[in-house]
Design an enzyme around this catalytic site. Structure first.
Site, short mmCIF file in Angstrom:
data_model
loop_
_atom_site.label_atom_id
_atom_site.label_comp_id
_atom_site.label_asym_id
_atom_site.label_seq_id
_atom_site.Cartn_x
_atom_site.Cartn_y
_atom_site.Cartn_z
N LYS A 97 50.20 25.89 44.32
CA LYS A 97 51.54 25.88 44.93
C LYS A 97 51.58 26.66 46.24
CE LYS A 97 53.68 27.95 41.48
NZ LYS A 97 52.65 28.21 40.45
N ARG A 150 61.94 28.91 37.71
CA ARG A 150 61.00 28.95 36.59
C ARG A 150 61.71 28.89 35.25
NH1 ARG A 150 56.68 32.32 39.78
NH2 ARG A 150 54.85 31.77 38.66
N ARG A 166 40.18 34.05 42.78
CA ARG A 166 41.15 34.09 43.87
C ARG A 166 41.17 35.46 44.54
NH1 ARG A 166 47.31 32.22 43.02
NH2 ARG A 166 47.51 33.96 41.60
N ARG A 179 44.58 40.13 42.89
CA ARG A 179 45.92 40.50 42.44
C ARG A 179 45.86 41.17 41.07
NH1 ARG A 179 49.75 35.35 43.21
NH2 ARG A 179 50.22 35.88 41.05
N ARG A 226 50.29 34.58 31.51
CA ARG A 226 51.04 33.76 32.49
C ARG A 226 51.02 32.29 32.11
NH1 ARG A 226 47.76 35.42 37.27
NH2 ARG A 226 48.91 33.96 38.54
P1 ADP Z 1 51.64 32.39 39.92
O1 ADP Z 1 52.40 31.14 40.18
O2 ADP Z 1 50.25 32.37 40.45
O3 ADP Z 1 51.71 32.87 38.49
P2 ADP Z 1 53.52 33.98 41.55
O4 ADP Z 1 52.95 34.69 42.72
O5 ADP Z 1 54.36 32.79 41.80
O6 ADP Z 1 52.26 33.63 40.64
O7 ADP Z 1 54.36 35.02 40.65
C1 ADP Z 1 53.85 36.25 40.27
C2 ADP Z 1 54.80 36.96 39.31
O8 ADP Z 1 56.05 37.21 39.96
C3 ADP Z 1 55.18 36.20 38.05
O9 ADP Z 1 54.21 36.33 37.04
C4 ADP Z 1 56.52 36.84 37.69
O10 ADP Z 1 56.36 38.10 37.09
C5 ADP Z 1 57.15 37.05 39.06
N1 ADP Z 1 57.96 35.86 39.46
C6 ADP Z 1 57.72 35.05 40.52
N2 ADP Z 1 58.63 34.06 40.60
C7 ADP Z 1 59.47 34.25 39.55
C8 ADP Z 1 60.62 33.57 39.06
N3 ADP Z 1 61.11 32.47 39.67
N4 ADP Z 1 61.24 34.06 37.95
C9 ADP Z 1 60.79 35.16 37.33
N5 ADP Z 1 59.71 35.84 37.72
C10 ADP Z 1 59.04 35.41 38.82
#
Ligand code: ADP
Ligand code: ZN
Length: 212
Positions: free
Chosen positions: A9, A84, A118, A151, A162
């Protein structure tokens, strides 16, 4: 951009953002920024992000609303990592529902391979991969010269959490968008498919439907 962690993404959204000259909004990056800057919100949400759980809907909703209200979003934007949950999708509908949902369909083995290799720039958030998407100089960001690092949530135990959270809380949301008829699937089974190729395919879909 919709899909599990590691589906690409962020990588595709950042390239699409350059192609289309509209902002790329990554809620994960907004979360990490709050944590880096040690704001009150940052302190409140750090434990969620580190353990791979979702940040509460009210908090993430506010971060997103603040970002979208900025002037550069007036002509549209690419969302990566939001919504999400169905509650978040409803928040988004009140502001501006998506025109199209690009669903990245990537198998779990590819995800694990990608996330465990990554690298992320600690300064600007740019994404690299030790194997398939190397920076020019090892450990240094091509874009800003910042240090690349792993990360905190790209450790095997947190990756598993996750993926579970995605399956339970986020994937059901796809149905919500299927009902609106706006989901476009993009199947990608190779761990190292060149991002440019995927981005061209996404652009082809968007142009064919006159979204851009
Ligand atoms: P990935 O898609 O690789 O898991 P992201 O960088 O999109 O990682 O998100 C990292 C973290 O940030 C998530 O695991 C969550 O804790 C938080 N997060 C990001 N976007 C949201 C969201 N829309 N709702 C709730 N938590 C979020
Ligand atoms: Zn950088």
């Amino acid at each position: 951009m919709f899909g599990p962690p590691g589906s690409g993404k962020g990588t595709y959204a950042s390239r699409l953002s350059e192609e289309l000259t509209i902002p790329h909004i990554s809620t994960g990056e907004l979360v990490r920024e709050e944590i880096r800057n040690q704001t009150e919100t940052g302190r409140e949400i750090e434990s969620y992000s580190k353990s791979g759980r979702l940040v509460p809907d009210e908090v993430i909703g506010k971060l997103l609303e603040n970002r979208i209200s900025q002037a550069d979003c007036a002509k549209g934007f690419i969302l990566d990592g939001f919504p999400r949950t169905v509650t978040q999708a409803e928040v988004l509908e009140r502001i501006s529902g998506p025109d199209v949902v690009v669903n990245l369909d990537v198998p779990d083995d590819v995800i694990l391979e990608r996330l465990s290799t990554r690298q992320t720039c600690g300064k600007c958030g740019a994404i690299y991969n030790e194997r398939s998407l190397k920076s020019k100089a090892a450990g240094i960001c091509d874009k800003c010269g910042g240090q690349l690092r792993k990360r905190d949530d790209d450790q095997p135990s947190v990756i598993n959490e996750r993926l579970k959270v995605y399956a339970v809380q986020t994937q059901p949301l796809l149905n919500y968008y299927h009902k609106k008829g706006i989901v476009r699937n993009l199947v990608n089974k190779e761990a190292s498919a060149p991002p440019d190729k995927v981005v061209r395919e996404i652009l082809r879909i968007l142009k064919a439907e006159q979204h851009v």
